[in-house]
Design a protein around this motif. Structure first.
Motif, mmCIF file in Angstrom:
data_model
loop_
_atom_site.group_PDB
_atom_site.id
_atom_site.type_symbol
_atom_site.label_atom_id
_atom_site.label_comp_id
_atom_site.label_asym_id
_atom_site.label_seq_id
_atom_site.Cartn_x
_atom_site.Cartn_y
_atom_site.Cartn_z
ATOM 1 N N GLY A 64 0.728 -1.173 -0.080
ATOM 2 C CA GLY A 64 -0.134 0.148 0.004
ATOM 3 C C GLY A 64 0.944 1.217 -0.234
ATOM 4 O O GLY A 64 0.448 2.087 -0.726
ATOM 5 N N PHE A 65 1.776 1.106 0.662
ATOM 6 C CA PHE A 65 2.897 2.605 0.659
ATOM 7 C C PHE A 65 3.597 2.711 -0.590
ATOM 8 O O PHE A 65 3.184 3.921 -1.113
ATOM 9 N N PHE A 66 3.974 1.783 -1.047
ATOM 10 C CA PHE A 66 4.524 1.954 -2.627
ATOM 11 C C PHE A 66 3.630 2.175 -3.569
ATOM 12 O O PHE A 66 3.815 3.125 -4.321
ATOM 13 N N PHE A 67 2.305 1.579 -3.516
ATOM 14 C CA PHE A 67 1.202 1.762 -4.550
ATOM 15 C C PHE A 67 0.689 3.149 -4.467
ATOM 16 O O PHE A 67 0.515 3.904 -5.443
ATOM 17 N N ALA A 68 0.744 3.707 -3.022
ATOM 18 C CA ALA A 68 0.171 5.048 -3.013
ATOM 19 C C ALA A 68 1.041 6.284 -3.690
ATOM 20 O O ALA A 68 0.814 7.025 -4.260
ATOM 21 N N TRP A 69 2.144 5.954 -3.445
ATOM 22 C CA TRP A 69 3.096 6.853 -4.225
ATOM 23 C C TRP A 69 3.026 6.586 -5.768
ATOM 24 O O TRP A 69 3.165 7.745 -6.622
ATOM 25 N N THR A 70 2.886 5.401 -6.188
ATOM 26 C CA THR A 70 2.790 5.155 -7.622
ATOM 27 C C THR A 70 1.439 5.958 -8.390
ATOM 28 O O THR A 70 1.508 6.564 -9.300
ATOM 29 N N CYS A 71 0.494 5.804 -7.691
ATOM 30 C CA CYS A 71 -0.900 6.396 -8.204
ATOM 31 C C CYS A 71 -1.365 7.676 -7.563
ATOM 32 O O CYS A 71 -2.357 7.888 -8.176
ATOM 33 N N SER A 72 -0.878 8.264 -6.701
ATOM 34 C CA SER A 72 -1.271 9.488 -6.376
ATOM 35 C C SER A 72 -0.111 10.541 -6.135
ATOM 36 O O SER A 72 -0.103 11.581 -6.712
ATOM 37 N N THR A 73 0.763 10.240 -5.158
ATOM 38 C CA THR A 73 1.602 11.127 -4.703
ATOM 39 C C THR A 73 2.582 11.684 -6.057
ATOM 40 O O THR A 73 2.599 12.957 -6.221
ATOM 41 N N MET A 74 3.154 10.739 -6.603
ATOM 42 C CA MET A 74 4.047 11.336 -7.624
ATOM 43 C C MET A 74 3.311 12.116 -8.659
ATOM 44 O O MET A 74 3.809 12.993 -9.472
ATOM 45 N N SER A 85 11.984 12.663 -11.081
ATOM 46 C CA SER A 85 10.944 11.871 -10.845
ATOM 47 C C SER A 85 10.714 10.854 -11.879
ATOM 48 O O SER A 85 10.130 9.661 -11.403
ATOM 49 N N ARG A 86 11.261 10.773 -13.034
ATOM 50 C CA ARG A 86 11.139 9.858 -13.982
ATOM 51 C C ARG A 86 11.551 8.329 -13.552
ATOM 52 O O ARG A 86 11.267 7.311 -13.318
ATOM 53 N N PRO A 87 13.283 8.302 -13.097
ATOM 54 C CA PRO A 87 13.711 7.346 -12.512
ATOM 55 C C PRO A 87 13.156 6.812 -11.518
ATOM 56 O O PRO A 87 13.230 5.647 -10.826
ATOM 57 N N TRP A 88 12.802 7.721 -10.406
ATOM 58 C CA TRP A 88 12.366 7.155 -9.274
ATOM 59 C C TRP A 88 11.226 6.555 -9.234
ATOM 60 O O TRP A 88 10.761 5.533 -8.405
ATOM 61 N N GLN A 89 10.034 7.132 -10.050
ATOM 62 C CA GLN A 89 8.758 6.380 -10.345
ATOM 63 C C GLN A 89 9.153 5.085 -10.767
ATOM 64 O O GLN A 89 8.371 4.236 -10.870
ATOM 65 N N TYR A 90 9.941 5.040 -11.911
ATOM 66 C CA TYR A 90 10.277 3.737 -12.427
ATOM 67 C C TYR A 90 10.618 2.421 -11.307
ATOM 68 O O TYR A 90 10.188 1.589 -11.269
ATOM 69 N N TRP A 91 11.670 3.070 -10.447
ATOM 70 C CA TRP A 91 12.018 1.911 -9.582
ATOM 71 C C TRP A 91 10.902 1.733 -8.516
ATOM 72 O O TRP A 91 10.892 0.857 -7.942
ATOM 73 N N ASN A 92 10.064 2.698 -8.246
ATOM 74 C CA ASN A 92 9.094 2.641 -7.139
ATOM 75 C C ASN A 92 7.959 1.609 -7.933
ATOM 76 O O ASN A 92 7.316 1.056 -7.180
ATOM 77 N N MET A 93 7.813 1.784 -9.168
ATOM 78 C CA MET A 93 6.666 0.864 -9.655
ATOM 79 C C MET A 93 7.468 -0.586 -9.638
ATOM 80 O O MET A 93 6.766 -1.437 -9.412
ATOM 81 N N VAL A 94 8.581 -0.705 -9.731
ATOM 82 C CA VAL A 94 9.236 -2.150 -9.425
ATOM 83 C C VAL A 94 8.972 -2.525 -7.947
ATOM 84 O O VAL A 94 8.456 -3.680 -7.824
ATOM 85 N N ARG A 95 9.192 -1.573 -7.227
ATOM 86 C CA ARG A 95 9.116 -1.971 -5.691
ATOM 87 C C ARG A 95 7.235 -2.303 -5.532
ATOM 88 O O ARG A 95 6.952 -3.269 -4.630
ATOM 89 N N THR A 96 6.645 -1.713 -6.386
ATOM 90 C CA THR A 96 5.161 -1.729 -6.002
ATOM 91 C C THR A 96 4.595 -3.190 -6.411
ATOM 92 O O THR A 96 3.712 -3.933 -5.766
ATOM 93 N N VAL A 97 5.024 -3.362 -7.637
ATOM 94 C CA VAL A 97 4.738 -4.748 -8.247
ATOM 95 C C VAL A 97 5.271 -5.880 -7.376
ATOM 96 O O VAL A 97 4.697 -6.895 -7.161
ATOM 97 N N VAL A 98 6.502 -5.862 -6.974
ATOM 98 C CA VAL A 98 7.247 -6.880 -6.087
ATOM 99 C C VAL A 98 6.501 -6.888 -4.917
ATOM 100 O O VAL A 98 6.161 -8.199 -4.442
ATOM 101 N N ALA A 99 6.084 -5.872 -4.164
ATOM 102 C CA ALA A 99 5.225 -5.744 -3.117
ATOM 103 C C ALA A 99 3.991 -6.539 -3.049
ATOM 104 O O ALA A 99 3.752 -7.227 -2.147
#
Length: 163
Positions: A21-31, A134-148
């Motif tokens: 949920g933490f990683f997902f929230a960054w993915t779909c709203s915060t960033m 933002s672009r690379p940070w979001q890419y790696w956050n998406m990796v973390r989101t999918v993995v989590a």
């Protein structure tokens, strides 16, 4: 006698879900919200959020999830819950490799670089700095989101297989 394997697995599910949920929230709203803001505002806001995430509530869940999964794995192995053991052990390994390592190898260094910027910047420089972050940070956050999310599914699958 009550065995700790199932309660530990349930707590592992909760903590894995918290991280997803933490990683997902960054993915779909915060960033996305920060991307829509003025870059100087986005940089200052992200600097503040990166500073605030280092707290007593987040740290135990982020760092403790693989530890809890390891304890739950050991507890399940004592009761010979083979499918559960495999699921929980795999979840812990996947979390470390796919969520923690990218955090330390990519997201944290990006955060540290962003922390060095002094805002306000010239509008073009702010835009370039934000996009470079933002672009690379979001890419790696998406990796973390999918993995989590996968880790959460593995723990859930392990719970379904308790006998």
């Amino acid at each position: 006698m009550t065995h700790p394997d199932k309660p530990m697995a349930i707590l592992s599910l909760i903590w894995s879900g918290a991280m997803f949920g933490f990683f997902f929230a960054w993915t779909c709203s915060t960033m996305w919200g920060l991307d829509a803001a003025d870059p100087n505002v986005a940089i200052a806001a992200m600097q503040a959020m990166n500073e605030s995430v280092r707290n007593w509530l987040f740290a135990p869940v982020f760092f403790g999830t693989p530890v809890l999964l390891a304890f739950a794995t050991v507890a399940a192995s004592r009761r010979r819950q083979r499918k559960v053991v495999v699921s929980l052990a795999l979840a812990g390994l996947v979390y470390v490799v796919g969520a923690m390592l990218p955090t330390f190898m990519f997201n944290v260094p990006l955060n540290e670089g962003l922390a060095l910027l002094e805002v306000p910047l010239d509008p073009d420089a702010a835009q370039d700095a934000w996009q470079g972050y933002s672009r690379p940070w979001q890419y790696w956050n998406m990796v973390r989101t999918v993995v989590a999310g996968f880790v959460l599914a593995l723990v859930g699958w392990g719970l379904v297989n308790f006998s």
